[in-house]
Motif scaffolding. Structure first.
Motif, PDB file in Angstrom:
ATOM      1  N   THR A 204      22.347  41.007  39.363  1.00  0.00           N
ATOM      2  CA  THR A 204      23.170  41.297  40.533  1.00  0.00           C
ATOM      3  C   THR A 204      22.790  40.448  41.745  1.00  0.00           C
ATOM      4  O   THR A 204      23.620  40.218  42.627  1.00  0.00           O
ATOM      5  N   GLU A 205      21.543  39.963  41.795  1.00  0.00           N
ATOM      6  CA  GLU A 205      21.084  39.147  42.910  1.00  0.00           C
ATOM      7  C   GLU A 205      20.838  37.701  42.491  1.00  0.00           C
ATOM      8  O   GLU A 205      20.159  36.956  43.203  1.00  0.00           O
ATOM      9  N   ASP A 206      21.389  37.306  41.374  1.00  0.00           N
ATOM     10  CA  ASP A 206      21.196  35.955  40.864  1.00  0.00           C
ATOM     11  C   ASP A 206      22.067  34.984  41.665  1.00  0.00           C
ATOM     12  O   ASP A 206      23.296  35.083  41.626  1.00  0.00           O
ATOM     13  N   PRO A 207      21.465  34.025  42.390  1.00  0.00           N
ATOM     14  CA  PRO A 207      22.275  33.102  43.187  1.00  0.00           C
ATOM     15  C   PRO A 207      23.079  32.126  42.332  1.00  0.00           C
ATOM     16  O   PRO A 207      24.075  31.570  42.789  1.00  0.00           O
ATOM     17  N   GLU A 208      22.677  31.940  41.093  1.00  0.00           N
ATOM     18  CA  GLU A 208      23.320  30.959  40.230  1.00  0.00           C
ATOM     19  C   GLU A 208      24.343  31.589  39.298  1.00  0.00           C
ATOM     20  O   GLU A 208      25.417  31.017  39.066  1.00  0.00           O
ATOM     21  N   ALA A 209      24.048  32.738  38.737  1.00  0.00           N
ATOM     22  CA  ALA A 209      24.916  33.349  37.726  1.00  0.00           C
ATOM     23  C   ALA A 209      25.092  34.837  38.008  1.00  0.00           C
ATOM     24  O   ALA A 209      24.782  35.684  37.177  1.00  0.00           O
ATOM     25  N   HIS A 210      25.621  35.159  39.177  1.00  0.00           N
ATOM     26  CA  HIS A 210      25.874  36.547  39.526  1.00  0.00           C
ATOM     27  C   HIS A 210      27.070  37.072  38.717  1.00  0.00           C
ATOM     28  O   HIS A 210      27.790  36.289  38.051  1.00  0.00           O
ATOM     29  N   PRO A 211      27.310  38.373  38.712  1.00  0.00           N
ATOM     30  CA  PRO A 211      28.343  38.939  37.837  1.00  0.00           C
ATOM     31  C   PRO A 211      29.716  38.302  37.957  1.00  0.00           C
ATOM     32  O   PRO A 211      30.403  38.119  36.942  1.00  0.00           O
ATOM     33  N   GLU A 212      30.137  37.930  39.144  1.00  0.00           N
ATOM     34  CA  GLU A 212      31.476  37.353  39.287  1.00  0.00           C
ATOM     35  C   GLU A 212      31.586  35.997  38.590  1.00  0.00           C
ATOM     36  O   GLU A 212      32.621  35.676  38.001  1.00  0.00           O
ATOM     37  N   ARG A 213      30.528  35.195  38.647  1.00  0.00           N
ATOM     38  CA  ARG A 213      30.563  33.900  37.965  1.00  0.00           C
ATOM     39  C   ARG A 213      30.464  34.064  36.457  1.00  0.00           C
ATOM     40  O   ARG A 213      30.974  33.233  35.705  1.00  0.00           O
ATOM     41  N   MET A 214      29.818  35.125  36.016  1.00  0.00           N
ATOM     42  CA  MET A 214      29.683  35.343  34.577  1.00  0.00           C
ATOM     43  C   MET A 214      30.890  36.053  33.968  1.00  0.00           C
ATOM     44  O   MET A 214      31.075  36.044  32.756  1.00  0.00           O
ATOM     45  N   ARG A 215      31.736  36.624  34.826  1.00  0.00           N
ATOM     46  CA  ARG A 215      32.914  37.313  34.309  1.00  0.00           C
ATOM     47  C   ARG A 215      33.863  36.347  33.595  1.00  0.00           C
ATOM     48  O   ARG A 215      34.629  36.742  32.711  1.00  0.00           O
ATOM     49  N   ASP A 216      33.793  35.064  33.954  1.00  0.00           N
ATOM     50  CA  ASP A 216      34.660  34.072  33.325  1.00  0.00           C
ATOM     51  C   ASP A 216      34.287  33.797  31.872  1.00  0.00           C
ATOM     52  O   ASP A 216      35.023  33.075  31.179  1.00  0.00           O
ATOM     53  N   TRP A 217      33.174  34.354  31.389  1.00  0.00           N
ATOM     54  CA  TRP A 217      32.887  34.263  29.961  1.00  0.00           C
ATOM     55  C   TRP A 217      33.975  34.951  29.138  1.00  0.00           C
ATOM     56  O   TRP A 217      34.115  34.698  27.938  1.00  0.00           O
ATOM     57  N   SER A 218      34.759  35.805  29.771  1.00  0.00           N
ATOM     58  CA  SER A 218      35.854  36.476  29.064  1.00  0.00           C
ATOM     59  C   SER A 218      36.872  35.471  28.524  1.00  0.00           C
ATOM     60  O   SER A 218      37.591  35.748  27.556  1.00  0.00           O
ATOM     61  N   LYS A 219      36.934  34.276  29.143  1.00  0.00           N
ATOM     62  CA  LYS A 219      37.869  33.243  28.703  1.00  0.00           C
ATOM     63  C   LYS A 219      37.400  32.541  27.431  1.00  0.00           C
ATOM     64  O   LYS A 219      38.159  31.777  26.836  1.00  0.00           O
TER      65      LYS A 219
END
Length: 253
Positions: A204-219
């Motif tokens: 949740t506090e990851d500056p590089e791969a926070h949840p919003e950036r990782m949500r695109d794995w759905s693609k």
């Protein structure tokens, strides 16, 4: 680094670490470490996972007991060689788990297996890694005034004794630079997404791969996608690791 790897007992010991786990299991879980890391990240997993899941930690060249070997700088030859050494271990169901760089390696590996008509994973677990769709974004280590060393210090995860000893840090940086080059030069664009479930873990506090950036794995899948936020930063603490292990166990049971 290029070249064909011939499978065998010695190759198996170099590439795959089981940390004392013996006996058959229903599913193998291949685990891929982060950039600059090594297979010891998964040392306690054999004791933490149930008997029917066998964690097999992958040790890439250029680190730990493979320190004298040249690390890879491109994804394609890395995937080619991984497939060669993994073939004897594809005789039972398996899943892939990767952290940071390891997530992208496991994703590329899943595509490589599919392209060759080989068995594919039951599931793909990815942690602390931006989705491939974010490759057009600037990588976090590009253009830093304090260079790669500053990136290492900011992201955490590197033992204090390494950061405090210049000779140890100097020994780490070339392998880390090669690992990050694997990522930054990999322009793979698959024609179709994978057809396997993808589960993402995001600090949740990851500056590089926070949840919003990782949500695109759905693609990256035509199958089921799920995401678990993990409290903390890029490297999960012990409680975060336990949460990851619980989710993996549930998914593979």
């Amino acid at each position: 680094m290029t070249g064909t790897v011939m499978p065998g007992a010695n190759v198996d010991r170099r590439w795959f670490k089981r940390f004392g786990r013996t006996g058959p299991a229903e599913t193998r879980l291949f685990c891929f470490h982060f950039a600059g890391g090594n297979a010891s990240l998964f040392r306690r997993w054999p004791q933490a996972l149930p008997w029917y899941i066998e964690p097999v930690a992958v040790q890439l060249p250029g680190r730990a007991d493979r320190f004298t070997e040249e690390p890879y700088e491109r994804m394609a030859p890395l995937v080619d060689d991984l497939i060669e050494v993994m073939k004897p271990l594809l005789d039972r169901p398996f899943a892939l788990y990767g952290v940071s760089m390891g997530a992208r390696v496991s994703w590329a590996l899943a595509h490589g297996l599919r392209e060759r008509g080989l068995p594919g994973p039951r599931a793909l677990f990815v942690a602390a890694s931006v989705a491939p769709a974010c490759d057009d974004c600037q990588w976090e280590w590009d253009g830093r005034e304090d260079g790669l060393e500053g990136y290492v210090r900011e992201m955490g995860g590197t033992p204090a004794e390494v950061l405090e000893q210049p000779e140890l840090l100097a020994g780490l940086l070339p392998t880390l630079r090669a690992d990050l080059t694997v990522l930054s030069t990999h322009g793979f664009r698959p024609e179709s997404p994978l057809a396997v479930p993808v589960h993402a873990f995001a600090g949740t506090e990851d500056p590089e791969a926070h949840p919003e950036r990782m949500r695109d794995w759905s693609k990256e899948t035509s199958g089921r996608f799920s995401l678990t936020p993990i409290p903390g930063g890029h490297f999960f603490d012990e409680e975060g690791q336990e949460q990851v292990l619980r989710v993996i166990t549930d998914e593979l049971t």
